[in-house]
Write an enzyme that holds these catalytic residues in place. Structure first.
Site, PDB file in Angstrom:
ATOM      1  N   TYR A 145     -31.807   0.320 -33.512  1.00 56.36           N
ATOM      2  CA  TYR A 145     -30.428  -0.020 -33.869  1.00 56.36           C
ATOM      3  C   TYR A 145     -30.033   0.693 -35.159  1.00 56.36           C
ATOM      4  CZ  TYR A 145     -32.913  -3.676 -36.595  1.00 56.36           C
ATOM      5  OH  TYR A 145     -33.778  -4.365 -37.414  1.00 56.36           O
ATOM      6  N   MET A 147     -27.775   0.775 -38.737  1.00 54.85           N
ATOM      7  CA  MET A 147     -27.260  -0.238 -39.678  1.00 54.85           C
ATOM      8  C   MET A 147     -26.688   0.374 -40.952  1.00 54.85           C
ATOM      9  SD  MET A 147     -30.597  -2.053 -41.436  1.00 54.85           S
ATOM     10  CE  MET A 147     -29.597  -2.818 -42.729  1.00 54.85           C
ATOM     11  N   ASP A 148     -25.845  -0.415 -41.598  1.00 57.82           N
ATOM     12  CA  ASP A 148     -25.246  -0.071 -42.895  1.00 57.82           C
ATOM     13  C   ASP A 148     -25.632  -1.119 -43.915  1.00 57.82           C
ATOM     14  OD1 ASP A 148     -23.683   2.107 -42.070  1.00 57.82           O
ATOM     15  OD2 ASP A 148     -21.962   0.831 -41.572  1.00 57.82           O
ATOM     16  N   HIS A 172     -37.598  -7.720 -49.236  1.00 57.27           N
ATOM     17  CA  HIS A 172     -37.527  -7.142 -47.881  1.00 57.27           C
ATOM     18  C   HIS A 172     -38.912  -6.635 -47.447  1.00 57.27           C
ATOM     19  CE1 HIS A 172     -36.131  -4.481 -44.610  1.00 57.27           C
ATOM     20  NE2 HIS A 172     -36.950  -3.578 -45.129  1.00 57.27           N
ATOM     21  N   SER A 223     -30.630  -8.356 -45.887  1.00 51.26           N
ATOM     22  CA  SER A 223     -29.978  -8.369 -44.573  1.00 51.26           C
ATOM     23  C   SER A 223     -28.868  -9.419 -44.512  1.00 51.26           C
ATOM     24  CB  SER A 223     -31.004  -8.637 -43.472  1.00 51.26           C
ATOM     25  OG  SER A 223     -31.953  -7.600 -43.443  1.00 51.26           O
TER      26      SER A 223
HETATM   27  C1  VOV Z   1     -41.895  -3.762 -39.946  1.00 57.00           C
HETATM   28  C2  VOV Z   1     -41.848  -4.082 -41.168  1.00 57.00           C
HETATM   29  C3  VOV Z   1     -41.067  -3.495 -42.310  1.00 57.00           C
HETATM   30  C4  VOV Z   1     -41.611  -3.162 -43.519  1.00 57.00           C
HETATM   31  C5  VOV Z   1     -43.057  -3.297 -43.956  1.00 57.00           C
HETATM   32  C6  VOV Z   1     -40.545  -2.643 -44.335  1.00 57.00           C
HETATM   33  C7  VOV Z   1     -40.701  -2.236 -45.665  1.00 57.00           C
HETATM   34  C8  VOV Z   1     -39.717  -1.503 -46.326  1.00 57.00           C
HETATM   35  C9  VOV Z   1     -39.886  -0.963 -47.651  1.00 57.00           C
HETATM   36  C10 VOV Z   1     -41.115  -1.153 -48.522  1.00 57.00           C
HETATM   37  C11 VOV Z   1     -38.737  -0.256 -47.959  1.00 57.00           C
HETATM   38  C12 VOV Z   1     -38.419   0.474 -49.271  1.00 57.00           C
HETATM   39  C13 VOV Z   1     -39.141   1.747 -49.399  1.00 57.00           C
HETATM   40  C14 VOV Z   1     -38.897   2.672 -48.250  1.00 57.00           C
HETATM   41  O1  VOV Z   1     -39.799   2.713 -47.395  1.00 57.00           O
HETATM   42  O2  VOV Z   1     -37.824   3.266 -48.163  1.00 57.00           O
HETATM   43  C15 VOV Z   1     -37.888  -0.348 -46.805  1.00 57.00           C
HETATM   44  C16 VOV Z   1     -36.658   0.293 -46.707  1.00 57.00           C
HETATM   45  C17 VOV Z   1     -35.750  -0.007 -45.692  1.00 57.00           C
HETATM   46  N1  VOV Z   1     -35.908  -0.884 -44.648  1.00 57.00           N
HETATM   47 FE1  VOV Z   1     -37.608  -1.870 -44.187  1.00 57.00          FE
HETATM   48  N2  VOV Z   1     -39.360  -2.655 -43.597  1.00 57.00           N
HETATM   49  C18 VOV Z   1     -39.643  -3.183 -42.365  1.00 57.00           C
HETATM   50  C19 VOV Z   1     -38.746  -3.435 -41.314  1.00 57.00           C
HETATM   51  C20 VOV Z   1     -37.390  -3.199 -41.459  1.00 57.00           C
HETATM   52  C21 VOV Z   1     -36.384  -3.665 -40.546  1.00 57.00           C
HETATM   53  C22 VOV Z   1     -36.627  -4.533 -39.337  1.00 57.00           C
HETATM   54  C23 VOV Z   1     -35.174  -3.209 -40.988  1.00 57.00           C
HETATM   55  C24 VOV Z   1     -33.819  -3.537 -40.399  1.00 57.00           C
HETATM   56  C25 VOV Z   1     -33.177  -4.649 -41.232  1.00 57.00           C
HETATM   57  C26 VOV Z   1     -32.815  -5.884 -40.457  1.00 57.00           C
HETATM   58  O3  VOV Z   1     -32.460  -6.893 -41.119  1.00 57.00           O
HETATM   59  O4  VOV Z   1     -32.850  -5.895 -39.241  1.00 57.00           O
HETATM   60  C27 VOV Z   1     -35.415  -2.413 -42.149  1.00 57.00           C
HETATM   61  C28 VOV Z   1     -34.441  -1.727 -42.837  1.00 57.00           C
HETATM   62  C29 VOV Z   1     -34.747  -0.924 -43.932  1.00 57.00           C
HETATM   63  C30 VOV Z   1     -33.804  -0.024 -44.530  1.00 57.00           C
HETATM   64  C31 VOV Z   1     -32.401   0.223 -44.028  1.00 57.00           C
HETATM   65  C32 VOV Z   1     -34.427   0.561 -45.620  1.00 57.00           C
HETATM   66  C33 VOV Z   1     -33.811   1.584 -46.586  1.00 57.00           C
HETATM   67  C34 VOV Z   1     -33.046   0.792 -47.605  1.00 57.00           C
HETATM   68  C35 VOV Z   1     -32.438   1.575 -48.734  1.00 57.00           C
HETATM   69  O5  VOV Z   1     -31.463   1.051 -49.319  1.00 57.00           O
HETATM   70  O6  VOV Z   1     -32.896   2.679 -49.051  1.00 57.00           O
HETATM   71  N3  VOV Z   1     -36.759  -2.458 -42.432  1.00 57.00           N
HETATM   72  N4  VOV Z   1     -38.472  -1.148 -45.848  1.00 57.00           N
END
Ligand code: VOV
Length: 250
Positions: A145, A147-148, A172, A223
């Protein structure tokens, strides 16, 4: 001006969603259908060669529901290669029986929110390289999916200072860590490339983990307050002979 996060950018990503025009496909003589299927399998095998040589990666999944019949996700070092591979697919015989339903263009992205200070070049770090140039897993299920992060009144992610965003991203990441070994996430940035700011691609062998993870994250401030989501696509893997049987109509 507020401080922008610094991103590391890896392979470019195309998510290509197609619906089959089954009625027209069924009308094709069996021999021609077989030739078209074989040609497509040869194309997929060519994609796999890049996986084997670690010069790219791809994933081929059905999509459950009416949004599409299948999704081909391709990762390559340049946008140009994605364009060429997309054009190549469009020129295959089977493409005449597919209807493009959705696509998403992005680049695998890592932000510096949780990165440790270091003098080393992150692009040389093996862990970082594994994240930026990922070998897509052959998990049974995929979920995609776009997202913003919201920019509305008081709920404007881009007006939060770096420290606030870092704290929120920490929380997060903690939730995400609870799914280690169950769900693999590929986050790809698409600002300037596509209609949303990120593509989220999740892989798992247990489809229910997608719902559990996405639901749990909805209660997390990143989120709950700032997440804006596009359409969700969920599907099952097509590999080996399943790639052929999917296109069989008798
Ligand atoms: C499966 C697990 C999981 C894990 C461990 C995880 C961890 C992390 C870390 C440590 C970081 C920051 C460093 C990087 O890696 O960039 C991120 C970054 C990010 N994430 Fe995440 N995320 C996961 C999963 C995960 C999901 C399921 C989603 C969708 C959100 C949801 O509500 O549906 C998501 C989104 C994001 C996004 C859009 C970003 C970039 C944000 C920004 O502003 O730059 N993410 N995420």
């Amino acid at each position: 001006m507020n401080e922008a996060a610094i991103t590391l950018d890896g392979w470019y990503v195309l998510h290509d969603f197609r619906t089959m025009d089954w009625a027209s496909w069924k009308a094709v003589p069996a021999e021609e259908r077989k030739a078209a299927t074989d040609e497509f399998i040869a194309y997929l095998d060519k994609l796999q060669k890049a996986d084997d040589e670690k010069t790219g990666s791809h994933a081929f999944y059905t999509v459950v529901g009416q949004k599409a019949d299948f999704m081909l996700m391709i990762l390559r070092p340049t946008m140009d290669e994605l364009q060429q591979l997309e054009a190549e697919f469009n020129k295959l015989a089977i493409a005449d029986y597919t209807i493009p339903t959705y696509s998403y263009v992005s680049v695998v992205e890592l932000s510096n929110y949780l990165a440790k200070e270091s003098d080393e070049d992150p692009y040389q770090n093996p862990y970082v390289r594994g994240r930026l140039y990922p070998e897509l897993p052959r998990s049974q299920y995929v979920c995609f999916y776009p997202m913003d992060k919201k920019r509305e009144g008081e709920d404007n992610w881009y007006m939060l200072d770096m420290e606030q965003r870092r704290d929120l991203m920490k929380s997060h990441g903690m939730i995400g860590r609870g799914y280690a070994g169950k769900v693999k996430q590929i986050i790809s940035g698409s600002v300037g490339f596509d209609d949303y700011e990120w593509g989220v691609t999740l892989f798992s062998d247990d489809v229910l983990q997608f719902k559990k993870l996405v639901y749990e994250m909805r209660f997390d401030e990143v989120s709950a307050r700032y997440g804006v989501f596009g359409s969700f696509f969920v599907g099952t893997i097509l590999q080996g002979d399943e790639r052929v049987s999917f296109f069989n109509v008798q």
